[in-house]
Write an enzyme that holds these catalytic residues in place. Structure first.
Site, PDB file in Angstrom:
ATOM      1  N   HIS A   1     -11.066  -1.080  10.585  1.00 28.36           N
ATOM      2  CA  HIS A   1     -11.195  -0.813   9.154  1.00 28.36           C
ATOM      3  C   HIS A   1     -10.941  -2.102   8.370  1.00 28.36           C
ATOM      4  CE1 HIS A   1     -11.882   2.518   6.524  1.00 28.36           C
ATOM      5  NE2 HIS A   1     -10.926   2.125   5.709  1.00 28.36           N
ATOM      6  N   HIS A   2     -11.804  -2.400   7.418  1.00 25.80           N
ATOM      7  CA  HIS A   2     -11.699  -3.614   6.589  1.00 25.80           C
ATOM      8  C   HIS A   2     -11.867  -4.901   7.412  1.00 25.80           C
ATOM      9  CE1 HIS A   2     -10.526  -1.167   3.255  1.00 25.80           C
ATOM     10  NE2 HIS A   2      -9.318  -0.898   3.690  1.00 25.80           N
TER      11      HIS A   2
ATOM     12  N   ASP B   1       0.820  -1.213   0.000  1.00 25.41           N
ATOM     13  CA  ASP B   1       0.000   0.000   0.000  1.00 25.41           C
ATOM     14  C   ASP B   1       0.855   1.264   0.000  1.00 25.41           C
ATOM     15  OD1 ASP B   1      -1.259  -2.350   1.501  1.00 25.41           O
ATOM     16  OD2 ASP B   1      -3.016  -1.182   0.959  1.00 25.41           O
TER      17      ASP B   1
ATOM     18  N   TYR C   1      -2.278   4.368  -6.221  1.00 27.02           N
ATOM     19  CA  TYR C   1      -3.468   5.104  -5.752  1.00 27.02           C
ATOM     20  C   TYR C   1      -3.903   6.191  -6.734  1.00 27.02           C
ATOM     21  CZ  TYR C   1      -3.290   2.560  -1.373  1.00 27.02           C
ATOM     22  OH  TYR C   1      -3.299   1.563  -0.444  1.00 27.02           O
TER      23      TYR C   1
ATOM     24  N   ASN D   1      -6.828  -3.763  -4.378  1.00 26.25           N
ATOM     25  CA  ASN D   1      -8.066  -3.144  -4.857  1.00 26.25           C
ATOM     26  C   ASN D   1      -7.814  -1.853  -5.635  1.00 26.25           C
ATOM     27  OD1 ASN D   1      -7.340  -2.482  -2.080  1.00 26.25           O
ATOM     28  ND2 ASN D   1      -9.064  -1.043  -2.143  1.00 26.25           N
ATOM     29  N   HIS D   2      -6.729  -1.148  -5.317  1.00 24.52           N
ATOM     30  CA  HIS D   2      -6.440   0.082  -6.075  1.00 24.52           C
ATOM     31  C   HIS D   2      -5.832  -0.204  -7.449  1.00 24.52           C
ATOM     32  CE1 HIS D   2      -7.653   3.109  -3.133  1.00 24.52           C
ATOM     33  NE2 HIS D   2      -7.301   2.215  -2.234  1.00 24.52           N
TER      34      HIS D   2
ATOM     35  N   ASP E   1      -1.607  -2.543  -4.014  1.00 27.80           N
ATOM     36  CA  ASP E   1      -1.934  -1.120  -3.935  1.00 27.80           C
ATOM     37  C   ASP E   1      -0.679  -0.289  -4.200  1.00 27.80           C
ATOM     38  OD1 ASP E   1      -4.561  -1.700  -3.557  1.00 27.80           O
ATOM     39  OD2 ASP E   1      -4.730  -0.845  -1.541  1.00 27.80           O
TER      40      ASP E   1
ATOM     41  N   HIS F   1      -4.143  -0.247   6.589  1.00 29.98           N
ATOM     42  CA  HIS F   1      -2.995   0.664   6.607  1.00 29.98           C
ATOM     43  C   HIS F   1      -2.382   0.769   7.999  1.00 29.98           C
ATOM     44  CE1 HIS F   1      -4.917   2.551   2.817  1.00 29.98           C
ATOM     45  NE2 HIS F   1      -4.354   1.384   2.589  1.00 29.98           N
TER      46      HIS F   1
ATOM     47  N   HIS G   1      -3.444  -9.442  -1.015  1.00 24.41           N
ATOM     48  CA  HIS G   1      -3.666  -8.067  -0.599  1.00 24.41           C
ATOM     49  C   HIS G   1      -4.486  -7.950   0.683  1.00 24.41           C
ATOM     50  CE1 HIS G   1      -3.710  -3.797  -0.842  1.00 24.41           C
ATOM     51  NE2 HIS G   1      -5.024  -3.754  -0.836  1.00 24.41           N
TER      52      HIS G   1
ATOM     53  N   HIS H   1      -3.500  -3.856   2.556  1.00 25.30           N
ATOM     54  CA  HIS H   1      -4.885  -3.391   2.581  1.00 25.30           C
ATOM     55  C   HIS H   1      -5.229  -2.593   3.830  1.00 25.30           C
ATOM     56  CE1 HIS H   1      -8.790  -3.155   0.842  1.00 25.30           C
ATOM     57  NE2 HIS H   1      -9.397  -3.935   1.706  1.00 25.30           N
TER      58      HIS H   1
HETATM   59 FE   LIG Z   1      -6.115  -1.901  -0.344  1.00 23.11          FE
END
Ligand SMILES: [Fe+2]
Ligand SMILES: *[C@@H]1O[C@H](CO)[C@@H](O)[C@H](O)[C@H]1NC(C)=O
Ligand SMILES: *[C@@H]1O[C@H](CO)[C@@H](O)[C@H](O)[C@H]1NC(C)=O
Ligand SMILES: *[C@@H]1O[C@H](CO)[C@@H](O)[C@H](O)[C@H]1NC(C)=O
Length: 476
Positions: A328-329, A168, A200, A234-235, A197, A358, A319, A356
């Site tokens: 988060h996530h 990331d 971005y 995902n990015h 990632d 952060h 990821h 993923h």
């Molecule tokens: Fe991600």
């Protein structure tokens, strides 16, 4: 030194932890009290030094390399010429050799909404000698640019090798610090395990793909000299039907090549490589992995191919983490966990790296594979066959850190901290590898979290035959 201070602090906390436990508030591992004063990360402006194109009109830029075959005798060299196709040739030679070899690449380009890419060159050079420094040159005349890389040693069970691990990354001032810390780490990484990632760019209006180009120029200072092993995040999806972009992973797949072999069912998004004493499996969290999907079938056939006599270390990159205790996530990796975790345990995967989320987190060796919907066995158990799960999505991208953690810290979570950083995995031989995580605020040599990984395949099944292994109980 930093580590001994840390250890001292740690034992105090452990003692405090027992007291708290007695009061009935029992946490799992260690939550770092480290507090950053600013965790908003902003992208470096377009005119930053790290984004500056090389001098000369149409000079090759965004140069990056990756392993080009299964065994490390081949390298894929990629670069972009912004205005014209230019030369497609790479000239390369082994250090101390008078022979100049030439290879021709191919060129692709793509459009994304109203952006048109430059000319993207990919050139595979093959039949390299192991453990050798090679120079390579792209372009000619005044546009000549010269780089070098070192091929890995021949594959073998006791071959030492050091990997870097970053996830990331993005292109903020913090991203730049992460990369600088990696480059300045006294434990020198020889190849990068990148857990997804990248740029971005998709955070910009219309996914402004010029931010894919700036990212390529930013990481060139490392990625042109050592292979980065790519994982899609995902990015990388860049799926935006509202602006007519419906081909998933379009910029990523044009810009970044990987050594997949379509004949064995691997793909640019899931594949494997062997390097030194490691077998590395890259998975795609954003492609189907349900039973009978191409990725499922490939992994099912890939795991029995892993030869632990040849490559004792089995490393998985993905990821989205399967074990993460950040809010988060939370549980996003759960569906893949249900499908793949029994295999990871069965094949004694040593370590799973994911991004993923952060922040940083390291798990105990746990598994949660006993549950069958009706038996109620649905909590992670200590399991020495299970991998260590490491979340390292803390490269420094513009979304910033996630700091909110589930409380109490689950017992499977050994260490967690919301700081930007990177890690190294230093494989010593078939039984020992040393993992260390570095946070950006520290001096380059400071290890904020570290762990000896003991290869259970070898310690348990092979060495135990000849002599009792006294340190088995301490095997992490
Ligand atoms: Fe991600
Ligand atoms: C693409 O379209 C956006 C929105 O209309 C505009 O701001 C941008 O300048 C355009 N870029 C190019 C390369 O035409
Ligand atoms: C990025 O880091 C490098 C190496 O430390 C430094 O030379 C450069 O000035 C930094 N650039 C920015 C924009 O922070
Ligand atoms: C493997 O490396 C570890 C750590 O450096 C060392 O203690 C051990 O003796 C090594 N094993 C062998 C067989 O050389």
């Amino acid at each position: 030194m930093g580590i001994s201070i840390f250890r001292a602090g740690f034992s105090v906390l452990v003692i405090l932890g027992f007291v708290v436990c007695d009061l009935g508030v029992c946490n799992g591992g260690f939550t770092s009290g480290y507090v950053r004063n600013d965790y908003v990360a902003s992208d470096m402006p377009l005119d930053s030094d790290v984004f500056k194109p090389p001098p000369g009109r149409n000079a090759a830029q965004q140069v990056h390399i990756t392993q080009g075959d299964l065994e490390g005798k081949s390298v894929i060299i990629s670069w972009v010429t912004p205005e014209k196709p230019g030369s497609n040739r790479v000239v390369y030679w082994a250090e101390n050799s008078p022979i100049r070899n030439k290879a021709e690449g191919s060129v692709v380009s793509y459009k994304y909404f109203n952006y048109t890419s430059g000319f993207i060159h990919h050139c595979t050079i093959e039949n390299l000698e192991y453990d050798t420094k090679y120079f390579y040159v792209i372009g000619f005349g005044s546009l000549t640019r010269r780089f070098w890389f070192i091929t890995p040693p021949k594959i073998g069970p006791d071959v030492p090798y050091t990997f870097g691990v970053i996830g990331d990354l993005g292109q903020t001032y913090d991203s730049n610090k992460t990369l600088t810390h990696y480059e300045s780490n006294p434990t020198k990484g020889q190849a990068m395990l990148f857990v997804g990632d990248l740029s971005y760019a998709d955070r910009y209006p219309f996914h402004d793909n010029t931010r894919w180009d700036t990212w390529g120029r930013f990481v060139e200072r490392s990625a042109a000299y050592q292979p980065w092993i790519w994982t899609a995040g995902n990015h990388e999806l860049d799926y935006a039907p509202d602006i007519g972009e419906t081909e998933p992973f379009k910029p990523f797949l044009h810009l970044y090549r990987v050594p997949y072999n379509a004949l064995d069912g691997s793909s640019p998004l899931w594949y494997s490589i062997k390097r030194a004493s490691a077998h590395i499996i890259v998975l795609s969290s954003y492609s189907s992995y349900v039973k009978s999907s191409p990725q499922y079938k490939w992994l099912q056939s890939e795991l029995p191919r892993v030869n632990r006599d040849q490559t004792p270390w089995l490393i998985v990159l993905m990821h989205t983490p399967m074990y993460s205790s950040y809010v988060h996530h939370y549980m996003e990796g759960e569906s893949m966990r249900v499908v793949f975790e029994p295999w990871f345990v069965n094949y004694k995967v040593d370590v799973v790296f994911a991004g993923h989320v952060h922040a940083y987190e390291r798990s105990e060796r746990v598994s949660n594979i006993a549950y069958n919907i009706v038996n109620g066995l649905c909590s992670p158990m200590r399991n020495q066959d299970a991998p260590v799960y490491i979340t390292i999505g803390d490269g420094g991208n513009s979304e910033g850190l996630v700091t909110e953690m589930t409380e109490p810290q689950p017992r499977y979570s050994a260490y967690r901290e919301a700081s930007f950083g990177h890690a190294t995995l230093d494989i010593k031989n078939r039984t020992h590898a040393y993992f260390a995580w570095h946070r950006n605020q520290d001096e380059y040599s400071v290890e904020a979290d570290a762990l000896w990984l003991h290869n259970r395949q070898w310690i348990a099944s092979k060495l135990a035959k000849s002599a009792p292994v006294s340190h088995l109980s301490s095997a992490a």
